[in-house]
Design a protein around this motif. Structure first.
Motif, PDB file in Angstrom:
ATOM      1  N   VAL A  89       2.514   5.301 -13.776  1.00 49.52           N
ATOM      2  CA  VAL A  89       1.237   5.853 -14.243  1.00 49.52           C
ATOM      3  C   VAL A  89       0.109   5.467 -13.286  1.00 49.52           C
ATOM      4  O   VAL A  89      -0.700   6.314 -12.860  1.00 49.52           O
ATOM      5  N   GLU A  90       0.037   4.193 -12.926  1.00 48.34           N
ATOM      6  CA  GLU A  90      -1.020   3.729 -12.030  1.00 48.34           C
ATOM      7  C   GLU A  90      -0.920   4.399 -10.659  1.00 48.34           C
ATOM      8  O   GLU A  90      -1.937   4.779 -10.066  1.00 48.34           O
ATOM      9  N   SER A  91       0.287   4.573 -10.165  1.00 47.40           N
ATOM     10  CA  SER A  91       0.469   5.199  -8.854  1.00 47.40           C
ATOM     11  C   SER A  91       0.010   6.648  -8.867  1.00 47.40           C
ATOM     12  O   SER A  91      -0.653   7.105  -7.920  1.00 47.40           O
ATOM     13  N   PHE A  92       0.340   7.387  -9.919  1.00 46.36           N
ATOM     14  CA  PHE A  92      -0.144   8.767 -10.012  1.00 46.36           C
ATOM     15  C   PHE A  92      -1.665   8.801 -10.112  1.00 46.36           C
ATOM     16  O   PHE A  92      -2.318   9.662  -9.498  1.00 46.36           O
ATOM     17  N   ALA A  93      -2.241   7.875 -10.878  1.00 48.28           N
ATOM     18  CA  ALA A  93      -3.703   7.824 -10.981  1.00 48.28           C
ATOM     19  C   ALA A  93      -4.327   7.560  -9.609  1.00 48.28           C
ATOM     20  O   ALA A  93      -5.347   8.161  -9.249  1.00 48.28           O
ATOM     21  N   ASN A  94      -3.706   6.693  -8.821  1.00 50.82           N
ATOM     22  CA  ASN A  94      -4.208   6.406  -7.473  1.00 50.82           C
ATOM     23  C   ASN A  94      -4.076   7.612  -6.536  1.00 50.82           C
ATOM     24  O   ASN A  94      -4.791   7.694  -5.534  1.00 50.82           O
ATOM     25  N   GLN A  95      -3.172   8.520  -6.863  1.00 48.49           N
ATOM     26  CA  GLN A  95      -3.016   9.741  -6.074  1.00 48.49           C
ATOM     27  C   GLN A  95      -4.046  10.802  -6.457  1.00 48.49           C
ATOM     28  O   GLN A  95      -4.115  11.868  -5.831  1.00 48.49           O
ATOM     29  N   GLY A  96      -4.834  10.542  -7.503  1.00 48.22           N
ATOM     30  CA  GLY A  96      -5.802  11.525  -7.974  1.00 48.22           C
ATOM     31  C   GLY A  96      -5.222  12.541  -8.930  1.00 48.22           C
ATOM     32  O   GLY A  96      -5.826  13.588  -9.178  1.00 48.22           O
TER      33      GLY A  96
ATOM     34  N   MET B 194       0.858  -1.205   0.000  1.00 51.38           N
ATOM     35  CA  MET B 194       0.000   0.000   0.000  1.00 51.38           C
ATOM     36  C   MET B 194       0.886   1.245   0.000  1.00 51.38           C
ATOM     37  O   MET B 194       1.727   1.419   0.879  1.00 51.38           O
ATOM     38  N   GLN B 195       0.724   2.093  -1.017  1.00 50.36           N
ATOM     39  CA  GLN B 195       1.538   3.288  -1.107  1.00 50.36           C
ATOM     40  C   GLN B 195       0.959   4.409  -0.253  1.00 50.36           C
ATOM     41  O   GLN B 195      -0.243   4.479  -0.009  1.00 50.36           O
ATOM     42  N   ASN B 196       1.852   5.293   0.192  1.00 51.83           N
ATOM     43  CA  ASN B 196       1.402   6.500   0.867  1.00 51.83           C
ATOM     44  C   ASN B 196       0.594   7.364  -0.089  1.00 51.83           C
ATOM     45  O   ASN B 196       0.803   7.344  -1.304  1.00 51.83           O
ATOM     46  N   ILE B 197      -0.317   8.138   0.464  1.00 56.96           N
ATOM     47  CA  ILE B 197      -1.082   9.103  -0.319  1.00 56.96           C
ATOM     48  C   ILE B 197      -0.513  10.488  -0.053  1.00 56.96           C
ATOM     49  O   ILE B 197      -0.306  10.888   1.093  1.00 56.96           O
ATOM     50  N   TYR B 198      -0.226  11.200  -1.128  1.00 58.47           N
ATOM     51  CA  TYR B 198       0.317  12.551  -1.038  1.00 58.47           C
ATOM     52  C   TYR B 198      -0.742  13.534  -1.533  1.00 58.47           C
ATOM     53  O   TYR B 198      -0.964  13.644  -2.740  1.00 58.47           O
ATOM     54  N   PRO B 199      -1.400  14.244  -0.630  1.00 61.39           N
ATOM     55  CA  PRO B 199      -2.472  15.163  -1.046  1.00 61.39           C
ATOM     56  C   PRO B 199      -2.015  16.192  -2.076  1.00 61.39           C
ATOM     57  O   PRO B 199      -2.817  16.629  -2.903  1.00 61.39           O
ATOM     58  N   SER B 200      -0.733  16.562  -2.046  1.00 63.92           N
ATOM     59  CA  SER B 200      -0.252  17.583  -2.974  1.00 63.92           C
ATOM     60  C   SER B 200      -0.250  17.102  -4.424  1.00 63.92           C
ATOM     61  O   SER B 200      -0.148  17.917  -5.350  1.00 63.92           O
ATOM     62  N   LEU B 201      -0.365  15.799  -4.647  1.00 68.23           N
ATOM     63  CA  LEU B 201      -0.391  15.271  -6.017  1.00 68.23           C
ATOM     64  C   LEU B 201      -1.786  15.230  -6.615  1.00 68.23           C
ATOM     65  O   LEU B 201      -1.936  15.067  -7.829  1.00 68.23           O
ATOM     66  N   GLN B 202      -2.799  15.415  -5.797  1.00 71.22           N
ATOM     67  CA  GLN B 202      -4.169  15.371  -6.309  1.00 71.22           C
ATOM     68  C   GLN B 202      -4.392  16.493  -7.321  1.00 71.22           C
ATOM     69  O   GLN B 202      -4.046  17.649  -7.072  1.00 71.22           O
ATOM     70  N   ASN B 203      -4.924  16.126  -8.473  1.00 65.46           N
ATOM     71  CA  ASN B 203      -5.233  17.064  -9.568  1.00 65.46           C
ATOM     72  C   ASN B 203      -3.998  17.680 -10.226  1.00 65.46           C
ATOM     73  O   ASN B 203      -4.148  18.600 -11.043  1.00 65.46           O
ATOM     74  N   LYS B 204      -2.809  17.192  -9.894  1.00 61.07           N
ATOM     75  CA  LYS B 204      -1.626  17.654 -10.621  1.00 61.07           C
ATOM     76  C   LYS B 204      -1.638  17.077 -12.031  1.00 61.07           C
ATOM     77  O   LYS B 204      -2.129  15.965 -12.266  1.00 61.07           O
ATOM     78  N   ASN B 205      -1.092  17.817 -12.967  1.00 61.73           N
ATOM     79  CA  ASN B 205      -0.990  17.378 -14.353  1.00 61.73           C
ATOM     80  C   ASN B 205       0.388  16.761 -14.580  1.00 61.73           C
ATOM     81  O   ASN B 205       1.412  17.431 -14.446  1.00 61.73           O
ATOM     82  N   VAL B 206       0.396  15.468 -14.919  1.00 55.69           N
ATOM     83  CA  VAL B 206       1.619  14.672 -14.942  1.00 55.69           C
ATOM     84  C   VAL B 206       1.805  14.036 -16.316  1.00 55.69           C
ATOM     85  O   VAL B 206       0.848  13.527 -16.913  1.00 55.69           O
ATOM     86  N   VAL B 207       3.055  14.032 -16.795  1.00 59.54           N
ATOM     87  CA  VAL B 207       3.406  13.311 -18.012  1.00 59.54           C
ATOM     88  C   VAL B 207       4.469  12.271 -17.667  1.00 59.54           C
ATOM     89  O   VAL B 207       5.457  12.577 -17.001  1.00 59.54           O
TER      90      VAL B 207
END
Length: 252
Positions: free
Chosen positions: A27-34, A1-14
């Motif tokens: 990719v999946e981990s960023f998607a799980n962060q929102g 189970m990965q940590n959740i980082y609220p600061s990554l929610q809604n960030k635009n990532v490539v």
């Protein structure tokens, strides 16, 4: 189970090379962060399967087909991604290929191709996003290196040259971009257990040798690398830049 980082929610990532293996886990981990994720690859089938598997995410990741050795296509693809996502906050330069080669068989054309595949696009993908990050006075660029050149593994000289160059590029870009609030770091994976590595290189004998040289006697998995990328992309790593961070189980 990965940590959740609220600061990554809604960030635009490539994420480059995001269709399979380590890239797909990122990719999946960023998607799980929102986060809102676009990923670039040439592996059509793997990439479409990943899109389909993650379609129930809050922001389903979107695949963009692009040959990263074609710099005109790189520019066009980033323009398309920007239209889809908006200004880019995080870039993960992951795409690479570790084909084996010897000194004797290497031609100038093969050298140029391997450097284009493993090094050149890192710089130009960073160039494609830095305007957005300068405008925001913030951003994170995370480059994927390799433990291979630190160890001097056989039949990988051009690949290892590129990976050593990525660490130098990381330090140079961190210096140049830090005044704009942009952080540039490098994640250095060890012998990650991926389908490609298992199929081509990691025989039972090679795995035993690897584990014997690691401090931790367990294989590094793609999600271990993704976990470090999540931290470095987040605001929790706000004072991390210009350095390499290893996830190699202490392989020496």
């Amino acid at each position: 189970m990965q940590n959740i980082y609220p600061s990554l929610q809604n960030k635009n990532v490539v994420v480059t090379g995001g269709g399979s293996s380590i890239g797909a886990s990122i990719v999946e981990s960023f998607a799980n962060q929102g986060a809102r994720v676009a990923f670039i690859d040439i592996a059509e089938r793997d990439s479409r399967e990943l899109e389909s598997r993650l379609r129930s995410s809050a922001h389903p990741p979107r695949y963009f087909s692009c040959d990263l050795t074609n710099l005109a296509s790189v520019q066009q693809t980033f323009a398309s991604i920007r239209q889809h996502l908006g200004p880019i906050n995080v870039l993960v330069n992951n795409a690479a290929n570790d084909d084996r080669h010897t000194l004797e068989e290497t031609s100038p054309a093969y050298w140029d191709d391997r450097i284009a595949v493993n090094l050149r696009h890192y710089f130009f993908c960073a160039q494609a996003v830095v305007g957005d990050m300068k405008s925001a006075r913030a951003g994170a660029i995370i480059n994927l290196g390799s433990v291979s050149w630190h160890l001097g593994l056989p039949d990988l000289t051009i690949y290892q040259t590129a990976k050593a160059g990525i660490e130098g590029m990381t330090r140079g870009l961190a210096r140049d971009l830090g005044q704009h609030g942009i952080r540039v770091t490098c994640v250095v994976p060890g012998g990650v257990r991926t389908p490609r590595q298992i199929a081509l290189w990691h025989t039972p004998d090679e795995e035993a040798k690897m584990l014997a040289q690691q401090c931790l006697k367990a294989r590094v998995e793609p999600h271990h690398v993704a976990s470090l990328v999540m931290f470095l992309a987040s605001d929790d790593a706000r004072m991390c830049t210009g350095h390499e961070y290893f996830v190699d189980a202490g392989w020496r």
